[in-house]
Design a protein around this motif. Structure first.
Motif, PDB file in Angstrom:
ATOM      1  N   LEU A   1      11.065  -3.985   5.273  1.00  0.00           N
ATOM      2  CA  LEU A   1      11.811  -4.423   4.090  1.00  0.00           C
ATOM      3  C   LEU A   1      11.062  -4.069   2.804  1.00  0.00           C
ATOM      4  O   LEU A   1      11.646  -3.594   1.829  1.00  0.00           O
ATOM      5  CB  LEU A   1      12.044  -5.934   4.156  1.00  0.00           C
ATOM      6  N   GLY A   2       9.758  -4.305   2.834  1.00  0.00           N
ATOM      7  CA  GLY A   2       8.947  -3.990   1.653  1.00  0.00           C
ATOM      8  C   GLY A   2       8.959  -2.506   1.350  1.00  0.00           C
ATOM      9  O   GLY A   2       9.069  -2.085   0.196  1.00  0.00           O
ATOM     10  N   ALA A   3       8.846  -1.698   2.413  1.00  0.00           N
ATOM     11  CA  ALA A   3       8.835  -0.243   2.219  1.00  0.00           C
ATOM     12  C   ALA A   3      10.170   0.218   1.642  1.00  0.00           C
ATOM     13  O   ALA A   3      10.219   1.096   0.766  1.00  0.00           O
ATOM     14  CB  ALA A   3       8.541   0.461   3.537  1.00  0.00           C
ATOM     15  N   LEU A   4      11.268  -0.367   2.130  1.00  0.00           N
ATOM     16  CA  LEU A   4      12.582   0.007   1.590  1.00  0.00           C
ATOM     17  C   LEU A   4      12.698  -0.390   0.123  1.00  0.00           C
ATOM     18  O   LEU A   4      13.274   0.333  -0.691  1.00  0.00           O
ATOM     19  CB  LEU A   4      13.690  -0.662   2.404  1.00  0.00           C
ATOM     20  N   ALA A   5      12.124  -1.562  -0.213  1.00  0.00           N
ATOM     21  CA  ALA A   5      12.198  -2.030  -1.598  1.00  0.00           C
ATOM     22  C   ALA A   5      11.512  -1.060  -2.546  1.00  0.00           C
ATOM     23  O   ALA A   5      11.932  -0.872  -3.691  1.00  0.00           O
ATOM     24  CB  ALA A   5      11.568  -3.417  -1.708  1.00  0.00           C
ATOM     25  N   PHE A   6      10.423  -0.427  -2.078  1.00  0.00           N
ATOM     26  CA  PHE A   6       9.743   0.561  -2.912  1.00  0.00           C
ATOM     27  C   PHE A   6      10.409   1.942  -2.791  1.00  0.00           C
ATOM     28  O   PHE A   6      10.603   2.642  -3.774  1.00  0.00           O
ATOM     29  CB  PHE A   6       8.281   0.718  -2.476  1.00  0.00           C
ATOM     30  N   GLY A   7      10.698   2.308  -1.550  1.00  0.00           N
ATOM     31  CA  GLY A   7      11.098   3.683  -1.260  1.00  0.00           C
ATOM     32  C   GLY A   7      12.480   4.044  -1.762  1.00  0.00           C
ATOM     33  O   GLY A   7      12.672   5.129  -2.330  1.00  0.00           O
ATOM     34  N   LEU A   8      13.452   3.143  -1.573  1.00  0.00           N
ATOM     35  CA  LEU A   8      14.832   3.509  -1.941  1.00  0.00           C
ATOM     36  C   LEU A   8      14.992   3.761  -3.443  1.00  0.00           C
ATOM     37  O   LEU A   8      15.538   4.790  -3.844  1.00  0.00           O
ATOM     38  CB  LEU A   8      15.808   2.436  -1.456  1.00  0.00           C
ATOM     39  N   PRO A   9      14.507   2.834  -4.309  1.00  0.00           N
ATOM     40  CA  PRO A   9      14.629   3.137  -5.750  1.00  0.00           C
ATOM     41  C   PRO A   9      13.924   4.436  -6.118  1.00  0.00           C
ATOM     42  O   PRO A   9      14.409   5.206  -6.943  1.00  0.00           O
ATOM     43  CB  PRO A   9      13.956   1.932  -6.419  1.00  0.00           C
TER      44      PRO A   9
ATOM     45  N   GLY B   1       0.828  -1.214   0.000  1.00  0.00           N
ATOM     46  CA  GLY B   1       0.000   0.000   0.000  1.00  0.00           C
ATOM     47  C   GLY B   1       0.856   1.255   0.000  1.00  0.00           C
ATOM     48  O   GLY B   1       0.583   2.210  -0.751  1.00  0.00           O
ATOM     49  N   PHE B   2       1.923   1.241   0.814  1.00  0.00           N
ATOM     50  CA  PHE B   2       2.834   2.402   0.860  1.00  0.00           C
ATOM     51  C   PHE B   2       3.487   2.625  -0.495  1.00  0.00           C
ATOM     52  O   PHE B   2       3.509   3.749  -1.023  1.00  0.00           O
ATOM     53  CB  PHE B   2       3.893   2.181   1.937  1.00  0.00           C
ATOM     54  N   GLY B   3       4.012   1.542  -1.078  1.00  0.00           N
ATOM     55  CA  GLY B   3       4.711   1.682  -2.354  1.00  0.00           C
ATOM     56  C   GLY B   3       3.796   2.163  -3.464  1.00  0.00           C
ATOM     57  O   GLY B   3       4.152   3.054  -4.244  1.00  0.00           O
ATOM     58  N   ALA B   4       2.590   1.595  -3.517  1.00  0.00           N
ATOM     59  CA  ALA B   4       1.657   1.991  -4.565  1.00  0.00           C
ATOM     60  C   ALA B   4       1.205   3.442  -4.369  1.00  0.00           C
ATOM     61  O   ALA B   4       1.045   4.186  -5.339  1.00  0.00           O
ATOM     62  CB  ALA B   4       0.453   1.051  -4.573  1.00  0.00           C
ATOM     63  N   ALA B   5       1.018   3.838  -3.110  1.00  0.00           N
ATOM     64  CA  ALA B   5       0.644   5.240  -2.840  1.00  0.00           C
ATOM     65  C   ALA B   5       1.766   6.178  -3.286  1.00  0.00           C
ATOM     66  O   ALA B   5       1.530   7.225  -3.883  1.00  0.00           O
ATOM     67  CB  ALA B   5       0.344   5.426  -1.355  1.00  0.00           C
ATOM     68  N   LEU B   6       3.021   5.769  -2.998  1.00  0.00           N
ATOM     69  CA  LEU B   6       4.169   6.591  -3.366  1.00  0.00           C
ATOM     70  C   LEU B   6       4.274   6.745  -4.884  1.00  0.00           C
ATOM     71  O   LEU B   6       4.578   7.832  -5.398  1.00  0.00           O
ATOM     72  CB  LEU B   6       5.448   5.948  -2.815  1.00  0.00           C
ATOM     73  N   LEU B   7       4.015   5.663  -5.593  1.00  0.00           N
ATOM     74  CA  LEU B   7       4.109   5.723  -7.051  1.00  0.00           C
ATOM     75  C   LEU B   7       2.938   6.491  -7.662  1.00  0.00           C
ATOM     76  O   LEU B   7       3.017   6.963  -8.790  1.00  0.00           O
ATOM     77  CB  LEU B   7       4.159   4.308  -7.638  1.00  0.00           C
ATOM     78  N   THR B   8       1.848   6.602  -6.915  1.00  0.00           N
ATOM     79  CA  THR B   8       0.689   7.338  -7.416  1.00  0.00           C
ATOM     80  C   THR B   8       0.933   8.832  -7.310  1.00  0.00           C
ATOM     81  O   THR B   8       0.694   9.591  -8.236  1.00  0.00           O
ATOM     82  CB  THR B   8      -0.573   6.919  -6.646  1.00  0.00           C
ATOM     83  N   THR B   9       1.378   9.268  -6.175  1.00  0.00           N
ATOM     84  CA  THR B   9       1.889  10.631  -6.022  1.00  0.00           C
ATOM     85  C   THR B   9       2.735  10.684  -4.761  1.00  0.00           C
ATOM     86  O   THR B   9       2.409  10.029  -3.767  1.00  0.00           O
ATOM     87  CB  THR B   9       0.778  11.716  -5.961  1.00  0.00           C
ATOM     88  N   ALA B  10       3.783  11.453  -4.801  1.00  0.00           N
ATOM     89  CA  ALA B  10       4.703  11.518  -3.661  1.00  0.00           C
ATOM     90  C   ALA B  10       3.968  11.948  -2.396  1.00  0.00           C
ATOM     91  O   ALA B  10       4.298  11.503  -1.292  1.00  0.00           O
ATOM     92  CB  ALA B  10       5.843  12.485  -3.965  1.00  0.00           C
ATOM     93  N   TYR B  11       2.967  12.803  -2.557  1.00  0.00           N
ATOM     94  CA  TYR B  11       2.224  13.264  -1.375  1.00  0.00           C
ATOM     95  C   TYR B  11       1.557  12.095  -0.654  1.00  0.00           C
ATOM     96  O   TYR B  11       1.596  11.997   0.570  1.00  0.00           O
ATOM     97  CB  TYR B  11       1.178  14.299  -1.772  1.00  0.00           C
ATOM     98  N   HIS B  12       0.928  11.218  -1.420  1.00  0.00           N
ATOM     99  CA  HIS B  12       0.273  10.077  -0.779  1.00  0.00           C
ATOM    100  C   HIS B  12       1.312   9.173  -0.115  1.00  0.00           C
ATOM    101  O   HIS B  12       1.048   8.606   0.943  1.00  0.00           O
ATOM    102  CB  HIS B  12      -0.533   9.281  -1.801  1.00  0.00           C
TER     103      HIS B  12
END
Lengths: 532, 160
Positions: free
Chosen positions: A221-229, A179-190
Motif C-alpha cells: 500500500l505504501g509503495a502504491l501511495a508513492f509510486g502511482l502519483p 525507503g522505496f518512495g524516497a529512493a524513487l523521488l531521488t532518482t527514478a533509477y534508484h
C-alpha cells in the motif's frame, strides 16, 4: 566497542572516507564547481533555479519567451533540497551535497550491514562498497550529485528484508515503502533498483513461505501511495521525451576498473565493483552458510548485476543475445531507463553488505582479517577506482559582459558534425552562466533535444532578421533586451557577419574575456522603437 | 556577478598521425582562442614539442594560453608547402586539464583526405592495448584479492 558506540564511530569513519573520496568538494566552497563533465553545470543550474519553479515546474526565467515547464525532473529530492537551501550559494550547496550524499549513503549501508550481523570494522566494508562504488564516482564526476543522496536504498533493503521474514512487522513494511518512495523521488533509477530488490527478496520469501500478509500488505500500500502519483506525473508530463536511440549494450567490462579513456570520452560511466566486495560475495556460500536469509539478498544483488548488463550482450563477432533488461523496454516508460548500468547500485549495496557480513565471519576466527580486507578495499577504491584523483574543478562564474538586466538571448552556432554532444554542452554552459548573471534566458535547461530548445529557433530567427537589419525589432517583439554573442564558436565568415550585423543594435557592446570565453553582449537601447 | 578568478593555464598538444610519411606535407592548425585566431604548423621533424619524433608520420604542435571553456579548432593539410590547403577536420575541443591533448588520425579515403578524432595514444603505444593491459591488470588484482580471502578463510578454519 558497544553497539551504540559503533553507530557513531561508523558515522565518523564514513564521514572521513567521504571527505577523502570527494575531495576537493569539502573545502571548495562557492569558488569552484567540483566535477568533470558538463552535466555538472546543468545540475548547479537546477539547484539555483528550482527554488523559483512555480506550479507544474514552470520557470519564467528560462525557455523564454514563454518560459519552460520542468515537470519531469531527474530528482525531486534535489529540487526540494535546493528550495530548502535557497539561501546558500548553489555551488556551495552542490559541493556540500557531494560530501553529504556519499557520507549518508555509506553510513546507511554500514548500518544495513550491522543489521545483518556485521560489527565494526567489518561493517565499514559495506559503507565503502556502496557509498564509494564505481557508480558513486561516476555520479560525482558526471555532476549527478542527486544519485549520491541515497541512504533510502539501504533503508528499503533492510526494512523489506526484515518485513519478509517470519518475524516481520507492519512497521518494517511501512519503512520499506518509505525507503522505496524516497529512493524513487531521488532518482527514478534508484526507485527501479529498489523495486527489483523488493521483487526478488519477496519472491524468495514467498518460496520459503515466510512472507506474512500484514507487513507485505503495508509495504504494498505504501509503495502504491508513492509510486502511482509518481508514474502519473512522470508519464503525463506535457514535455514527453521521445527516445529514439537504442539502449546501448553493455558488458562485463562495465564492472572493471575505469580507465583514463572512460573519463575522457565515456562520461566516466562505470559500475566498478571493488574486488574485495566481489571476492567476499563469491565466498558467501562458504562463509555465511548458517546465516539466515543471506541467499535472497545475494540473489537480489545478482539480479541487479544482470540487469546492469543492459538489454543485450554483444560479443566481438556481432551476435547479440537478449538479456533480461530487454524486457524493461517493453513496458511503458521503460525506454527512458537509458543507462541500465545504474542497476549496479543494487549489487554494490547488497553484495557490499554481505561482504561485510562475510568479513565478520572471517574475523570471528581471525581477528586481523577485517583490517586486511579494509586495506584491500582502500586499494580498490583509491588505486583501481581512481578516486579522488579523477575529480576535477572548474572555476565558477559567468563572463562579466552579461552584467545588466533584462532577458538576454545567447547566440551560438548549431553543430552540423559528429560532435553530437556539442548542443548539450553549449546548453549546459549557457544555463550555468544564468546562475550568476540571473537574467532571463531562452534556453530550456533540461531538454536533451536541440529542436525542443527555444533558443535554437530564436537564434535562427535573429540571424535572419539581423541580416535584414531588423534584429532589434525581432528581439523586442520577443521580449529580449540583449543578445549575447559567443563569437569564438562561429566559423570565421559567420563571425564577421554577425559582428557587423549585431553591431547595428549596439555600437558599444559589452565585451569580456573572463571566465573562459569571449562574450559580446549587445543591448538594445529603449528609444529605438516601441516595446511590444 | 562574481569576481573573475585568474584563468587556469592550458597547454594543448595537437597530434595528427598518418599511416604513411609523405615528404613535404604540411599540417596547419587554426584555433579561435578567446577572441584571437591562433595558427600553428604541426611538425614532424622532432621539433614539434610534446614528444615529437622526427619523420614518424605523427605531426605534433603545442598551443599555450589561458584555458578557454571551449576551443574551436580547424586542421588543414597541404601536400607541399605551396599547395592548396585541404581542410581535414574541424570541431570544438573542450579542455579538461592543464595539459590536454587532441589526437587526430589522417584517413585517405575515397572522398579524399579527412581526419578523425582518436583516443589518447602515447607515442609507440596503441590506446586499445593500454586499455586492455589496464583491464587485464584489474582482473589480476581481483584474482589476488580472491586468493587473499580464500587464504584468510583457510587460515581461520585451521585456527578454529
Amino acid at each position: 566497542m558497544s553497539p551504540r558506540q559503533e553507530v557513531w564511530v561508523g558515522g565518523v569513519v564514513m564521514l572521513l572516507a567521504a571527505v577523502i573520496f570527494t575531495q576537493p568538494a569539502a573545502w571548495s566552497g562557492s569558488g569552484a564547481l567540483v566535477g568533470r563533465h558538463f552535466d555538472l553545470q546543468g545540475t548547479v543550474w537546477l539547484i539555483s533555479a528550482a527554488p523559483r519553479f512555480g506550479p507544474g515546474g514552470l520557470d519564467l526565467l528560462s525557455g523564454l519567451p514563454e518560459g519552460a515547464r520542468y515537470a519531469r525532473l531527474d530528482s525531486w529530492t534535489l529540487a526540494a533540497l535546493a528550495r530548502a537551501l535557497s539561501w546558500l550559494d548553489p555551488v556551495r550547496v552542490h559541493n556540500a551535497l557531494q560530501v553529504l550524499g556519499v557520507w549518508l549513503s555509506a553510513w546507511a549501508a554500514e548500518r544495513f550491514a550491522a543489521a545483518l550481523g556485521a560489527r565494526a570494522p567489518a561493517s565499514w566494508l559495506a559503507g565503502l562498497s556502496y557509498g564509494m562504488s564505481g557508480l558513486a564516482a561516476s555520479a560525482l564526476l558526471e555532476g549527478h550529485v542527486y544519485h549520491l543522496l541515497d541512504p533510502f536504498l539501504p533503508l528499503c533493503a533492510w526494512a523489506w528484508w526484515r518485513a519478509s521474514r517470519l518475524d516481520g512487522r507492519a512497521i518494517h513494511g511501512a519503512l520499506a515503502a518509505l525507503g522505496f518512495g524516497a529512493a524513487l523521488l531521488t532518482t527514478a533509477y534508484h526507485g527501479v533498483v529498489a523495486a527489483v530488490l523488493v521483487v526478488v527478496i519477496g519472491a524468495a520469501s514467498l518460496w520459503r513461505r515466510e512472507l506474512r500478509a500484514v507487513p507485505a500488505g503495508v509495504a504494498a500500500l505504501g509503495a502504491l501511495a508513492f509510486g502511482l502519483p509518481y508514474v502519473f506525473v512522470f508519464l503525463g508530463a506535457p514535455d514527453e521525451v521521445a527516445v529514439s536511440a537504442p539502449v546501448p549494450a553493455a558488458g562485463l567490462l562495465a564492472f572493471t576498473p575505469p580507465s583514463a579513456e572512460l573519463d575522457r570520452i565515456g562520461h566516466s560511466l562505470s559500475a566498478h565493483l571493488p574486488a574485495t566486495t566481489l571476492a567476499l560475495a563469491s565466498l558467501c556460500p562458504f562463509l555465511l552458510r548458517e546465516h539466515l536469509g543471506w541467499r535472497r539478498l545475494w540473489l537480489a544483488g545478482a539480479a541487479c548485476a544482470v540487469l546492469a548488463l543492459g538489454p543485450s550482450l554483444s560479443p566481438p563477432q556481432g551476435a547479440v543475445a537478449a538479456l533480461p533488461a530487454a524486457a524493461l523496454q517493453l513496458i511503458e516508460g521503460g525506454a527512458l531507463l537509458r543507462f541500465p548500468v545504474r542497476f549496479a547500485w543494487g549489487c554494490s549495496l547488497l553484495w557490499g553488505a554481505l561482504a561485510a557480513r562475510a568479513a565478520m565471519a572471517l574475523g570471528a576466527r581471525l581477528p586481523a582479517a577485517p583490517f586486511v580486507l579494509i586495506a584491500l578495499m582502500v586499494v580498490d577504491l583509491g588505486y583501481w577506482g581512481g578516486m579522488p584523483g579523477r575529480q576535477r574543478s572548474q572555476p565558477a562564474g559567468a563572463p562579466s559582459a552579461y552584467a545588466g538586466e533584462g532577458p538576454v538571448l545567447d547566440l551560438l552556432p548549431e553543430h552540423m558534425g559528429r560532435q553530437d554532444e556539442l548542443s548539450a554542452q553549449l546548453q549546459a554552459l549557457v544555463c550555468s552562466y544564468q546562475v550568476w548573471h540571473r537574467r532571463p534566458i531562452a534556453d530550456d535547461c533540461v531538454t536533451p533535444f536541440p529542436d525542443r530548445n527555444p533558443r535554437i529557433a530564436l537564434s535562427r530567427g535573429l540571424v535572419a532578421a539581423a541580416a535584414r537589419g531588423e534584429g532589434a525589432a525581432y528581439l523586442r517583439a520577443r521580449g529580449f533586451v540583449a543578445v549575447a554573442l559567443h563569437p569564438d564558436l562561429f566559423a570565421a565568415g559567420d563571425r564577421a557577419r554577425l559582428l557587423t550585423q549585431l553591431g547595428a543594435l549596439d555600437p558599444a557592446p559589452a565585451i569580456s574575456l573572463d571566465h573562459g570565453e569571449k562574450i559580446v553582449v549587445y543591448t538594445i537601447s529603449s528609444d529605438r522603437g516601441p516595446r511590444p | 556577478m562574481s569576481e573573475a578568478p585568474a584563468a587556469p593555464p592550458l597547454r594543448l598538444t595537437v597530434r595528427l598521425s598518418a599511416d604513411a610519411v609523405v615528404p613535404g606535407r604540411v599540417v596547419e592548425v587554426e584555433a579561435q582562442w578567446l577572441g584571437e585566431a591562433r595558427r600553428l604548423s604541426l611538425r614532424d621533424d622532432g621539433a614539434g614539442g610534446g614528444g615529437d619524433l622526427p619523420a614518424d608520420g605523427i605531426f605534433v604542435g603545442e598551443l599555450r594560453g589561458a584555458r578557454p571553456s571551449l576551443l574551436p579548432i580547424a586542421v588543414a593539410v597541404r601536400a607541399a608547402p605551396e599547395a592548396e590547403a585541404a581542410p581535414v577536420w574541424s570541431g570544438v575541443f573542450r579542455p579538461m586539464v592543464e595539459e590536454d591533448q587532441l589526437h587526430l588520425r589522417l584517413i585517405d579515403g575515397p572522398g579524399g583526405l579527412r581526419a578523425a578524432e582518436t583516443l589518447a595514444a602515447p607515442l609507440g603505444e596503441r590506446a586499445d592495448a593500454r586499455e586492455a593491459a589496464w583491464t587485464a591488470a584489474g582482473f589480476g588484482w581481483a584474482l589476488f584479492v580472491l586468493g587473499v580471502c580464500v587464504g584468510l578463510a583457510l587460515l581461520g578454519r585451521e585456527r578454529a
